[in-house]
Design a protein around this motif. Structure first.
Motif, short mmCIF file in Angstrom:
data_model
loop_
_atom_site.label_atom_id
_atom_site.label_comp_id
_atom_site.label_asym_id
_atom_site.label_seq_id
_atom_site.Cartn_x
_atom_site.Cartn_y
_atom_site.Cartn_z
N ALA A 134 -3.71 -2.25 5.97
CA ALA A 134 -4.72 -1.29 5.53
C ALA A 134 -6.10 -1.83 5.85
CB ALA A 134 -4.61 -1.00 4.04
N VAL A 146 -9.50 -2.18 4.03
CA VAL A 146 -10.03 -2.13 2.67
C VAL A 146 -11.52 -2.46 2.76
CG1 VAL A 146 -9.82 -2.95 0.30
CG2 VAL A 146 -7.81 -2.93 1.79
N PRO A 149 -4.74 3.18 4.30
CA PRO A 149 -3.45 2.51 4.47
C PRO A 149 -2.73 2.98 5.74
CG PRO A 149 -3.24 4.29 2.90
CD PRO A 149 -4.65 4.35 3.41
N ILE A 167 -9.88 2.58 0.77
CA ILE A 167 -8.65 2.04 1.37
C ILE A 167 -8.05 3.05 2.34
CG2 ILE A 167 -6.36 1.08 0.94
CD1 ILE A 167 -7.24 0.45 -1.91
N PHE A 215 0.83 -1.21 0.00
CA PHE A 215 0.00 0.00 0.00
C PHE A 215 0.87 1.26 0.00
CE2 PHE A 215 -2.27 -3.30 2.42
CZ PHE A 215 -3.38 -3.46 1.60
#
Length: 383
Positions: free
Chosen positions: A206, A208, A200, A198, A175
């Protein structure tokens, strides 16, 4: 029979926030009852907001997590926007819960009951009866409620933002930790709008999320399959560890979501209309509303207004966008991409926080391609 000065029904984000501001005010010694079915001991939500500095309620016992850039991706076209004076802040709900619960425990005048709410009724003398499933009835002079009771008339007729999120850890660099991906629309279709989000935390971890705009109930299995396919096909991630899961549904509507009209049953949170209809963001508005409530409670004047009132033009903007999402969903990715592409990031975020002037709004909206907005206006419908 004890009559509480304040009863808070539902100890989610709104209930917690109201307690934070009440206990930080001259009202802190009032008799307060909190009722919730959960003890709030688990991390079950992720909240984000944007501001110049972290809000006073932002947890202080954990590292400050924020970003200064955001991405909006439509198909293969990517826009990265710097946020200027704003930062995009992140809150883990367990940190938020723990700090506020620790503060609540300091006050012997606050009672907590672990139970479900059955009903709320205001009686002739203005008191409110709070009916619970296992602990009988309680009485309060004012009840602040975030629990949707009897929403059958509106559910199913409105658009919902249904999402599933995984916090994952992968072995290698996966990421770009410098920017949040606010929206990634991998495909542009005429089906229900869907995108990925997302956050990060670093180059290998992360959160998501897959988000679907729908009026129907979406099975979590379908959402998780979409998320797994995205991780594999778009991010190239096959091997990863899932550290945390979250799932939720956010109503996206300019309609009145509160079915209670009694003067001493005051809605808070999403029930009060604090959710931004076109984006689903709620946390920041909840803070503003809870501060307003506490200020009204401290005001000695007879006439009090606890409502979260939005300017009519803001609801109009939201409804135009919701109308597009329902009727021309393929237009939605381009609108969000263009908004950040031709305007400064901090101007767009100020607009989305509903803190912009009419002149600022006209400049932001006037730069957009207006064909689809005119189409939405000519086929206007309430959402």
């Amino acid at each position: 029979m004890i009559t509480f000065d304040f009863v808070v029904t539902g100890l989610g984000c709104a209930g917690m926030s109201l307690m934070y501001y009440l206990l930080d005010s001259p009202l802190k010694d009032k008799k307060i009852l909190i009722i919730d079915y959960s003890t709030k001991s688990k991390n079950d939500r992720t909240w984000c907001y944007w501001a110049e500095n972290p809000l006073s309620i932002h947890p202080k016992s954990s590292p400050l997590v924020f970003w200064e850039k955001i991405n909006v991706i439509s198909g293969k076209e990517k826009v990265q926007s710097k946020l200027g004076k704003y930062k995009y802040f992140h809150i883990k709900s367990s940190d938020f819960y723990r700090e506020i619960i620790d503060e609540i425990k300091r006050f012997s005048n606050v009672t907590f009951v672990n139970d479900h709410i059955s009903d709320l009724k205001q009686i002739n003398d203005g008191k409110v009866i709070v009916q619970t499933e296992r602990n009988g009835n309680f009485y309060g002079l004012k009840v602040f409620n975030s629990i949707p009771l009897g929403q059958e008339n509106i559910e199913g007729s409105i658009l919902n933002q249904t999402f599933v999120g995984w916090k994952i850890r992968c072995k290698d660099y996966c990421f770009d930790e410098s920017a949040v991906t606010l929206m990634h629309f991998p495909e542009i279709t005429n089906k229900e709008p869907e995108f990925f989000y997302i956050l990060p935390y670093n180059e290998s971890e992360a959160l998501v999320e897959f988000t679907l705009y729908t009026k129907d109930k979406a099975p979590i299995e379908l959402l998780e399959k979409k998320l797994a396919d995205y991780l594999k096909n778009n991010l190239g991630l096959v091997e990863f560890e899932i550290l945390f899961k979250e799932f939720g549904t956010i109503p996206m509507t300019t309609k009145n979501f509160n079915q209670q009209n009694e003067s001493n049953i005051i809605p808070i949170g999403t029930l009060a209309g604090c959710t931004k209809p076109s984006t689903g963001y709620t946390f920041y508005n909840i803070q503003k509303h809870c501060k307003l409530i506490v200020n009204q409670l401290m005001d000695d004047s007879a006439e009090k207004n606890f409502n979260w009132n939005r300017k009519k033009r803001l609801s109009f903007y939201d409804n135009i966008l919701l109308n597009i999402a329902v009727n021309w969903p393929s237009e939605l990715p381009g609108i969000f991409k263009e908004m950040f592409e031709i305007n400064h990031g901090h101007q767009v975020l100020r607009f989305l926080n509903e803190e912009s002037s009419l002149w600022e709004e006209l400049k932001i909206l006037g730069r957009l391609k207006y064909g689809i907005f005119i189409k939405s206006l000519f086929h206007y419908g309430k959402h």
